[in-house]
Design a protein around this motif. Structure first.
Motif, PDB file in Angstrom:
ATOM      1  N   ALA A 103     112.139 191.649  40.653  1.00 49.26           N
ATOM      2  CA  ALA A 103     111.161 192.674  40.284  1.00 49.26           C
ATOM      3  C   ALA A 103     109.728 192.141  40.461  1.00 49.26           C
ATOM      4  N   ALA A 104     109.486 190.921  40.024  1.00 48.05           N
ATOM      5  CA  ALA A 104     108.158 190.325  40.181  1.00 48.05           C
ATOM      6  C   ALA A 104     107.847 190.098  41.656  1.00 48.05           C
ATOM      7  N   PHE A 105     108.874 189.752  42.417  1.00 43.72           N
ATOM      8  CA  PHE A 105     108.688 189.581  43.865  1.00 43.72           C
ATOM      9  C   PHE A 105     108.239 190.905  44.487  1.00 43.72           C
ATOM     10  N   ALA A 106     108.927 191.996  44.155  1.00 42.39           N
ATOM     11  CA  ALA A 106     108.600 193.304  44.725  1.00 42.39           C
ATOM     12  C   ALA A 106     107.181 193.720  44.355  1.00 42.39           C
ATOM     13  N   LYS A 107     106.747 193.438  43.116  1.00 41.26           N
ATOM     14  CA  LYS A 107     105.384 193.769  42.704  1.00 41.26           C
ATOM     15  C   LYS A 107     104.376 192.939  43.492  1.00 41.26           C
ATOM     16  N   GLY A 108     104.610 191.638  43.589  1.00 41.55           N
ATOM     17  CA  GLY A 108     103.701 190.773  44.343  1.00 41.55           C
ATOM     18  C   GLY A 108     103.631 191.178  45.806  1.00 41.55           C
ATOM     19  N   TYR A 109     104.770 191.541  46.356  1.00 45.35           N
ATOM     20  CA  TYR A 109     104.825 191.992  47.748  1.00 45.35           C
ATOM     21  C   TYR A 109     104.011 193.276  47.928  1.00 45.35           C
ATOM     22  N   GLY A 110     104.166 194.203  47.001  1.00 41.31           N
ATOM     23  CA  GLY A 110     103.386 195.441  47.054  1.00 41.31           C
ATOM     24  C   GLY A 110     101.894 195.159  46.958  1.00 41.31           C
ATOM     25  N   ASP A 111     101.517 194.231  46.077  1.00 48.33           N
ATOM     26  CA  ASP A 111     100.105 193.865  45.934  1.00 48.33           C
ATOM     27  C   ASP A 111      99.573 193.190  47.201  1.00 48.33           C
ATOM     28  N   LEU A 112     100.396 192.376  47.842  1.00 52.13           N
ATOM     29  CA  LEU A 112      99.986 191.757  49.103  1.00 52.13           C
ATOM     30  C   LEU A 112      99.767 192.826  50.167  1.00 52.13           C
ATOM     31  N   THR A 113     100.652 193.784  50.225  1.00 53.38           N
ATOM     32  CA  THR A 113     100.540 194.873  51.196  1.00 53.38           C
ATOM     33  C   THR A 113      99.248 195.661  50.962  1.00 53.38           C
ATOM     34  N   ILE A 114      98.934 195.923  49.704  1.00 52.91           N
ATOM     35  CA  ILE A 114      97.685 196.618  49.360  1.00 52.91           C
ATOM     36  C   ILE A 114      96.482 195.793  49.808  1.00 52.91           C
ATOM     37  N   ALA A 115      96.520 194.475  49.578  1.00 57.37           N
ATOM     38  CA  ALA A 115      95.409 193.597  49.977  1.00 57.37           C
ATOM     39  C   ALA A 115      95.242 193.585  51.497  1.00 57.37           C
ATOM     40  N   CYS A 116      96.343 193.587  52.216  1.00 56.49           N
ATOM     41  CA  CYS A 116      96.275 193.631  53.686  1.00 56.49           C
ATOM     42  C   CYS A 116      95.584 194.919  54.145  1.00 56.49           C
ATOM     43  N   ASN A 117      95.997 196.032  53.574  1.00 57.43           N
ATOM     44  CA  ASN A 117      95.410 197.316  53.955  1.00 57.43           C
ATOM     45  C   ASN A 117      93.941 197.419  53.560  1.00 57.43           C
ATOM     46  N   ALA A 118      93.566 196.828  52.417  1.00 51.58           N
ATOM     47  CA  ALA A 118      92.158 196.818  52.003  1.00 51.58           C
ATOM     48  C   ALA A 118      91.315 196.022  53.000  1.00 51.58           C
ATOM     49  N   CYS A 119      91.869 194.930  53.500  1.00 55.22           N
ATOM     50  CA  CYS A 119      91.157 194.140  54.506  1.00 55.22           C
ATOM     51  C   CYS A 119      90.994 194.946  55.791  1.00 55.22           C
ATOM     52  N   HIS A 120      92.048 195.593  56.217  1.00 56.42           N
ATOM     53  CA  HIS A 120      91.971 196.420  57.435  1.00 56.42           C
ATOM     54  C   HIS A 120      90.886 197.484  57.276  1.00 56.42           C
ATOM     55  N   GLN A 121      90.844 198.116  56.122  1.00 56.33           N
ATOM     56  CA  GLN A 121      89.817 199.133  55.873  1.00 56.33           C
ATOM     57  C   GLN A 121      88.422 198.518  55.870  1.00 56.33           C
ATOM     58  N   GLY A 122      88.308 197.344  55.260  1.00 51.60           N
ATOM     59  CA  GLY A 122      87.016 196.676  55.141  1.00 51.60           C
ATOM     60  C   GLY A 122      86.415 196.226  56.460  1.00 51.60           C
ATOM     61  N   ILE A 123      87.264 195.995  57.464  1.00 54.19           N
ATOM     62  CA  ILE A 123      86.732 195.562  58.770  1.00 54.19           C
ATOM     63  C   ILE A 123      86.773 196.694  59.798  1.00 54.19           C
ATOM     64  N   GLY A 124      86.944 197.921  59.317  1.00 56.96           N
ATOM     65  CA  GLY A 124      86.913 199.062  60.228  1.00 56.96           C
ATOM     66  C   GLY A 124      88.184 199.277  61.019  1.00 56.96           C
ATOM     67  N   ARG A 125      89.300 198.798  60.501  1.00 54.21           N
ATOM     68  CA  ARG A 125      90.592 198.974  61.168  1.00 54.21           C
ATOM     69  C   ARG A 125      91.555 199.737  60.268  1.00 54.21           C
ATOM     70  N   SER A 126      91.049 200.770  59.607  1.00 51.06           N
ATOM     71  CA  SER A 126      91.876 201.509  58.648  1.00 51.06           C
ATOM     72  C   SER A 126      93.042 202.233  59.310  1.00 51.06           C
ATOM     73  N   PHE A 127      93.042 202.286  60.632  1.00 47.89           N
ATOM     74  CA  PHE A 127      94.172 202.884  61.350  1.00 47.89           C
ATOM     75  C   PHE A 127      95.380 201.961  61.362  1.00 47.89           C
ATOM     76  N   ILE A 128      95.206 200.707  60.925  1.00 45.50           N
ATOM     77  CA  ILE A 128      96.330 199.761  60.803  1.00 45.50           C
ATOM     78  C   ILE A 128      96.771 199.791  59.345  1.00 45.50           C
ATOM     79  N   VAL A 129      97.900 200.439  59.094  1.00 46.11           N
ATOM     80  CA  VAL A 129      98.412 200.587  57.729  1.00 46.11           C
ATOM     81  C   VAL A 129      99.769 199.894  57.657  1.00 46.11           C
ATOM     82  N   ILE A 130      99.841 198.914  56.780  1.00 45.53           N
ATOM     83  CA  ILE A 130     101.072 198.151  56.586  1.00 45.53           C
ATOM     84  C   ILE A 130     101.814 198.743  55.392  1.00 45.53           C
ATOM     85  N   GLN A 131     103.135 198.728  55.454  1.00 42.68           N
ATOM     86  CA  GLN A 131     103.953 199.258  54.363  1.00 42.68           C
ATOM     87  C   GLN A 131     105.190 198.393  54.189  1.00 42.68           C
ATOM     88  N   THR A 132     105.908 198.640  53.139  1.00 44.28           N
ATOM     89  CA  THR A 132     107.184 197.964  52.925  1.00 44.28           C
ATOM     90  C   THR A 132     108.146 198.456  54.001  1.00 44.28           C
TER      91      THR A 132
END
Length: 148
Positions: A103-132
């Motif tokens: 369960a903690a792994f799944a939460k951490g993984y979800g948070d990592l995915t969110i951080a990846c997408n926030a970075c993509h948005q922050g550098i103008g690449r919001s069209f790159i959306v990562i998901q589980t």
């Protein structure tokens, strides 16, 4: 004659060696290639953790961390806070792996995915959306823990 051949070889070596080193230092893998590698490891990390293969999950999260560090070192234009936002989720994943806590792994993984997408948005690449991932493209690899 041997003297001239040896001198010529030495001269060529002295000239070509620095050029070879300079060419190696000039190579910088494209950011998209580094990110593609991270994406593949992100998929593998999910399936390893989902199936409780903690040894493989450890390997994959370590590789993701190293690749993110490489990207940050090679591409100084990426805002540092966007890359460092992955640090907490990576630490959470590592702690979950150590505790063998799915369960903690799944939460951490979800948070990592969110951080990846926030970075993509922050550098103008919001069209790159990562998901589980929903299915593994790696049909040639078992993600179950090895039988020992």
């Amino acid at each position: 004659m041997k003297y001239f051949a040896l001198t010529g070889a030495l001269f060529i070596g002295l000239i070509l060696a620095p050029l070879a080193v300079a060419q190696q230092e000039l190579y910088r893998p494209p950011l998209g290639d580094i990110m593609g590698k991270i994406q593949l490891r992100h998929i593998k990390l999910w399936f390893a953790g989902k199936l409780g293969n903690w040894e493989l999950a450890t390997y994959e999260v370590d590789e993701i961390k190293a690749s993110l560090e490489t990207a940050a070192d090679l591409y100084r234009g990426i805002p540092a806070e966007l890359v460092t936002n992955t640090a907490d989720p990576i630490h959470a994943i590592m702690a979950a792996i150590e505790a063998k806590d799915g369960a903690a792994f799944a939460k951490g993984y979800g948070d990592l995915t969110i951080a990846c997408n926030a970075c993509h948005q922050g550098i103008g690449r919001s069209f790159i959306v990562i998901q589980t991932p929903t299915a593994s493209p790696f049909t040639d690899q078992s993600f179950s823990p090895p039988k020992r």
